[in-house]
Design a protein around this motif. Structure first.
Motif, mmCIF file in Angstrom:
data_model
loop_
_atom_site.group_PDB
_atom_site.id
_atom_site.type_symbol
_atom_site.label_atom_id
_atom_site.label_comp_id
_atom_site.label_asym_id
_atom_site.label_seq_id
_atom_site.Cartn_x
_atom_site.Cartn_y
_atom_site.Cartn_z
ATOM 1 N N ALA A 119 4.912 -5.568 0.507
ATOM 2 C CA ALA A 119 4.083 -4.720 1.377
ATOM 3 C C ALA A 119 4.535 -3.268 1.332
ATOM 4 N N PRO B 153 3.661 0.625 -0.780
ATOM 5 C CA PRO B 153 2.399 1.318 -1.050
ATOM 6 C C PRO B 153 1.544 0.622 -2.105
ATOM 7 N N GLY C 59 1.493 -2.673 -2.949
ATOM 8 C CA GLY C 59 0.958 -3.934 -2.438
ATOM 9 C C GLY C 59 -0.101 -3.707 -1.371
ATOM 10 N N MET D 77 10.811 5.780 4.509
ATOM 11 C CA MET D 77 11.974 6.573 4.082
ATOM 12 C C MET D 77 11.511 7.803 3.309
ATOM 13 N N ARG E 96 10.486 -14.386 1.909
ATOM 14 C CA ARG E 96 11.038 -13.915 0.633
ATOM 15 C C ARG E 96 10.479 -14.776 -0.493
ATOM 16 N N TRP E 97 9.839 -14.116 -1.433
ATOM 17 C CA TRP E 97 9.284 -14.845 -2.581
ATOM 18 C C TRP E 97 10.426 -15.272 -3.495
ATOM 19 N N LEU F 129 6.569 -5.853 -5.970
ATOM 20 C CA LEU F 129 7.881 -6.035 -5.338
ATOM 21 C C LEU F 129 8.794 -4.831 -5.460
HETATM 22 C C1 FAD Z 1 14.689 8.284 -0.212
HETATM 23 C C2 FAD Z 1 13.395 8.164 -0.987
HETATM 24 C C3 FAD Z 1 12.437 9.160 -0.926
HETATM 25 C C4 FAD Z 1 11.257 9.064 -1.664
HETATM 26 N N1 FAD Z 1 10.333 10.057 -1.563
HETATM 27 C C5 FAD Z 1 9.211 9.994 -2.333
HETATM 28 C C6 FAD Z 1 8.210 11.011 -2.242
HETATM 29 O O1 FAD Z 1 8.284 11.928 -1.409
HETATM 30 N N2 FAD Z 1 7.141 10.931 -3.096
HETATM 31 C C7 FAD Z 1 6.994 9.901 -3.989
HETATM 32 O O2 FAD Z 1 6.029 9.899 -4.759
HETATM 33 N N3 FAD Z 1 7.882 8.884 -4.035
HETATM 34 C C8 FAD Z 1 8.975 8.919 -3.232
HETATM 35 N N4 FAD Z 1 9.894 7.891 -3.283
HETATM 36 C C9 FAD Z 1 9.594 6.731 -4.167
HETATM 37 C C10 FAD Z 1 8.565 5.797 -3.525
HETATM 38 O O3 FAD Z 1 8.893 5.555 -2.166
HETATM 39 C C11 FAD Z 1 8.534 4.479 -4.306
HETATM 40 O O4 FAD Z 1 8.245 4.773 -5.668
HETATM 41 C C12 FAD Z 1 7.472 3.533 -3.754
HETATM 42 O O5 FAD Z 1 7.761 3.167 -2.412
HETATM 43 C C13 FAD Z 1 7.389 2.257 -4.580
HETATM 44 O O6 FAD Z 1 6.308 1.509 -4.089
HETATM 45 P P1 FAD Z 1 6.162 -0.043 -4.398
HETATM 46 O O7 FAD Z 1 5.048 -0.519 -3.531
HETATM 47 O O8 FAD Z 1 6.091 -0.265 -5.856
HETATM 48 O O9 FAD Z 1 7.554 -0.687 -3.918
HETATM 49 P P2 FAD Z 1 8.274 -0.665 -2.481
HETATM 50 O O10 FAD Z 1 7.809 0.451 -1.643
HETATM 51 O O11 FAD Z 1 9.720 -0.756 -2.780
HETATM 52 O O12 FAD Z 1 7.768 -2.018 -1.827
HETATM 53 C C14 FAD Z 1 8.140 -3.264 -2.365
HETATM 54 C C15 FAD Z 1 8.097 -4.298 -1.256
HETATM 55 O O13 FAD Z 1 8.374 -5.583 -1.825
HETATM 56 C C16 FAD Z 1 9.188 -6.299 -0.927
HETATM 57 N N5 FAD Z 1 9.934 -7.305 -1.669
HETATM 58 C C17 FAD Z 1 10.835 -7.139 -2.661
HETATM 59 N N6 FAD Z 1 11.306 -8.327 -3.088
HETATM 60 C C18 FAD Z 1 10.678 -9.267 -2.348
HETATM 61 C C19 FAD Z 1 10.703 -10.693 -2.365
HETATM 62 N N7 FAD Z 1 11.483 -11.397 -3.188
HETATM 63 N N8 FAD Z 1 9.908 -11.358 -1.499
HETATM 64 C C20 FAD Z 1 9.088 -10.679 -0.646
HETATM 65 N N9 FAD Z 1 9.029 -9.333 -0.594
HETATM 66 C C21 FAD Z 1 9.801 -8.630 -1.454
HETATM 67 C C22 FAD Z 1 10.070 -5.261 -0.305
HETATM 68 O O14 FAD Z 1 10.587 -5.696 0.945
HETATM 69 C C23 FAD Z 1 9.134 -4.061 -0.177
HETATM 70 O O15 FAD Z 1 8.516 -4.006 1.084
HETATM 71 C C24 FAD Z 1 11.043 7.944 -2.523
HETATM 72 C C25 FAD Z 1 12.007 6.935 -2.562
HETATM 73 C C26 FAD Z 1 13.171 7.025 -1.810
HETATM 74 C C27 FAD Z 1 14.193 5.911 -1.896
#
Ligand code: FAD
Length: 411
Positions: free
Chosen positions: A13, A15, A17, A46, A135-136, A166
Motif C-alpha cells: 500500500a 504510492p 499499490g 516520510m 505480510r505476503w 512491494l
Molecule cells: C526519506 C525519503 C524521502 C523521499 N522523498 C521523495 C520525494 O520527495 N520524491 C520522490 O519522488 N520520491 C521520494 N522518495 C522515494 C519514494 O518515497 C519511493 O520511491 C516510493 O515510496 C516507492 O513507492 P512504492 O509504492 O514502489 O513502494 P513503497 O512506498 O515502499 O510501498 C511498498 C509497500 O509494500 C509493503 N510491503 C513490503 N513487503 C511486504 C510484504 N511482504 N507483505 C505485505 N506488504 C509488504 C510495505 O509495507 C509498503 O507499504 C523518498 C524516499 C525516502 C526514504
C-alpha cells in the motif's frame, strides 16, 4: 446477466499499490489491498517530510532520459500518466501543486498527510478493501496468495489477478524490506541485486572534522565527478557525506566504487565565483585577521567549508592565493564506500524488465503484475521516483483488470 466484477489483489500500500488499486477500482474491479504495516503509505509520509516532491515540470523529452537504461520501458508508461496528469490527480484530492524554483513540483501543503488522507477516503468510496498487518509470504502449492495475518495465522486469497507493489529495500522500518526478492527468485524470476540509489557515501574524515561537523550542511556547493558537476546542498555525516548534490551523482559514484574501490570527486565551495575572482579577493591585504577569519569575511565561507580546506594529508591551507583559490574550487573528496541501503532514498536493481511483458505482467506468472520501486529502474531525486511509482501503478492496475476480464471470457 452483467459480467461479474473482476477481483484484484494489490500487495503493498505505497504510492504504486494505491494507484494500482484506484485505477483497478475505477475500471470496475473489486479490489483488496494488503500491506504488512499497520497503516498505508508510510514511505510516502516520510517523503512528505522533505516537502513531497511529487514530480518535475520539465518537458518529457528531458524528463524521460532521467530513467537511464529503463527509459525505453518506462517511457510509454509515463506518457500514459504524465507529470501534468499527476498534478491534476493531486488537485482532484484537493491538494493543488506548485512548481518550485528548481522546476520540481510539490503540493502546496508541502507534506503528504492531507493527500494520503484524502486518497484513502477516495479509495474507501470506491469500495477498495484493506487488509493491513498482512505480510505476503508467497504462493501456496495451488497458486493462491499467502499472507501471515496478525497473530501469525496464515491467510490465503485467490484473486483473478494480483499486482505486486512491494517497494524497494531502503528504510525497511517503513515497510519495504526487499523480502519479496527471494520469493520471486524461487519462482525462477530474475531479480537484479537490490542496492542503494540516491545514497550517501563514506569518507575518511579526520577525527576532528567528524567530531566537529557531523550533521552540518554544506549549502550552495557543487559536487563534480568525471566531468559532471551538480550544484546543490550536501550534509556532512559522521561516516561521510549525503544530500541532494551527492544523490544526483550517486549512480556513477556507486559504480566507480564498485569497479575501483573508491571515487575521487571534487567539491566546489564557491560555485558562483571563478577561481580568478577568488584569488583576487584572497590577494587583498589580510591585516590582522587570521586566515580562517579572512576566508569567512572575504568569501563568506562557513566554518565547515574552511575546515574542509584543511582536510588534506598535511592539514594545512595551500600557501598561495592561487593555490588556495584552486582548492576552494576543487576540494578533493575521496569516497571509499557506498552508504547503507537502509538509509538510501531509493533502491537500484529489482525485477528485470525482461521478466515483464508490455502490461507489466510477469511472463512466468500469468495474472501477476508488478509496479513501483520493485522494478529494475533508478532515477535521481527531483520527483522522478514518485512519478514512476504512480505511473507504473496506474498502468499495472488497468492492465490487470483487462487481463482478468479477458481470462474470464476465455474458456
Ligand atoms: C526519506 C525519503 C524521502 C523521499 N522523498 C521523495 C520525494 O520527495 N520524491 C520522490 O519522488 N520520491 C521520494 N522518495 C522515494 C519514494 O518515497 C519511493 O520511491 C516510493 O515510496 C516507492 O513507492 P512504492 O509504492 O514502489 O513502494 P513503497 O512506498 O515502499 O510501498 C511498498 C509497500 O509494500 C509493503 N510491503 C513490503 N513487503 C511486504 C510484504 N511482504 N507483505 C505485505 N506488504 C509488504 C510495505 O509495507 C509498503 O507499504 C523518498 C524516499 C525516502 C526514504
Amino acid at each position: 446477466m452483467p459480467a461479474p466484477r473482476p477481483t484484484i489483489a494489490v500487495v503493498g500500500a505505497g504510492p504504486a499499490g494505491l494507484m494500482a488499486a484506484e485505477t483497478a477500482a475505477r475500471a470496475g474491479a473489486a479490489v483488496r489491498v494488503y500491506d504488512r504495516m499497520p497503516t498505508a503509505g508510510r514511505k510516502l509520509l516520510m517523503a512528505g517530510r522533505g516537502g513531497l516532491n511529487l514530480t518535475h515540470s520539465e518537458p518529457l523529452a528531458r524528463f524521460l532520459p532521467r530513467y537511464g537504461a529503463a527509459a525505453a520501458r518506462l517511457g510509454p508508461i509515463v506518457e500514459a500518466f504524465t507529470p501534468d496528469a499527476l498534478r491534476a490527480w493531486s488537485e482532484g484530492l484537493e491538494q493543488p501543486t506548485f512548481i518550485g524554483s528548481s522546476g520540481r513540483v510539490f503540493p502546496k501543503a508541502l507534506k503528504a498527510s492531507p493527500l494520503l488522507r484524502a486518497w484513502l477516503a477516495r479509495l474507501a468510496g470506491l469500495g477498495v478493501e484493506f487488509r493491513l498487518r498482512h505480510r505476503w509470504t508467497g504462493w501456496s502449492a495451488d497458486d493462491a496468495l499467502v499472507f501471515e495475518a496478525p497473530g501469525g495465522a496464515s491467510v490465503t486469497h485467490r484473486p483473478q489477478a494480483a499486482i505486486l507493489a512491494l517497494g524497494g529495500a531502503s528504510w525497511p522500518r517503513l515497510g519495504a524490506d526487499g523480502g519479496w526478492a527471494a520469493i520471486l527468485r524461487r519462482r525462477g524470476i530474475a531479480v537484479n541485486a537490490l542496492g542503494p540509489a540516491n545514497c550517501g557515501f563514506a569518507v575518511g574524515w579526520s577525527a576532528y572534522f567528524r567530531g566537529r561537523f557531523a550533521g552540518t550542511p554544506l549549502k550552495r556547493i557543487a559536487l563534480a565527478f568525471r566531468g559532471r558537476a551538480v550544484r546543490g546542498e550536501a550534509v556532512v555525516t559522521a561516516s561521510g557525506i549525503e544530500g541532494g548534490a551527492v544523490y544526483a551523482l550517486s549512480a556513477p559514484l556507486r559504480d566507480a566504487i564498485a569497479a575501483e574501490g573508491r571515487a575521487e570527486a571534487e567539491l566546489d565551495l564557491r560555485p558562483d565565483f571563478a577561481a580568478e575572482e577568488i584569488a583576487r579577493r584572497l590577494a587583498a591585504p589580510r591585516r590582522k585577521l587570521s586566515l580562517p577569519n579572512f576566508l569567512r569575511k572575504t568569501l563568506k565561507l562557513p566554518p565547515v567549508a574552511i575546515a574542509l580546506l584543511r582536510e588534506g594529508p598535511d592539514g594545512a591551507f595551500p600557501a598561495t592565493p592561487e593555490a588556495l583559490a584552486a582548492r576552494i574550487k576543487a576540494v578533493p573528496l575521496t569516497l571509499v564506500a557506498t552508504g547503507p541501503l537502509e538509509r538510501a532514498i531509493s533502491t537500484a536493481g529489482g525485477i528485470a524488465f525482461d521478466e515483464l511483458d508490455a502490461d507489466l505482467m510477469l511472463r512466468k506468472l500469468p495474472g501477476v503484475f508488478a509496479a513501483g520501486e520493485m522494478l529494475d529502474w533508478e532515477a535521481p531525486t527531483g520527483g522522478y521516483l514518485l512519478q514512476a511509482c504512480f505511473a507504473t501503478g496506474a498502468w499495472a492496475g488497468g492492465a490487470a483488470v483487462a487481463w482478468a476480464r479477458r481470462a474470464a471470457r476465455s474458456p
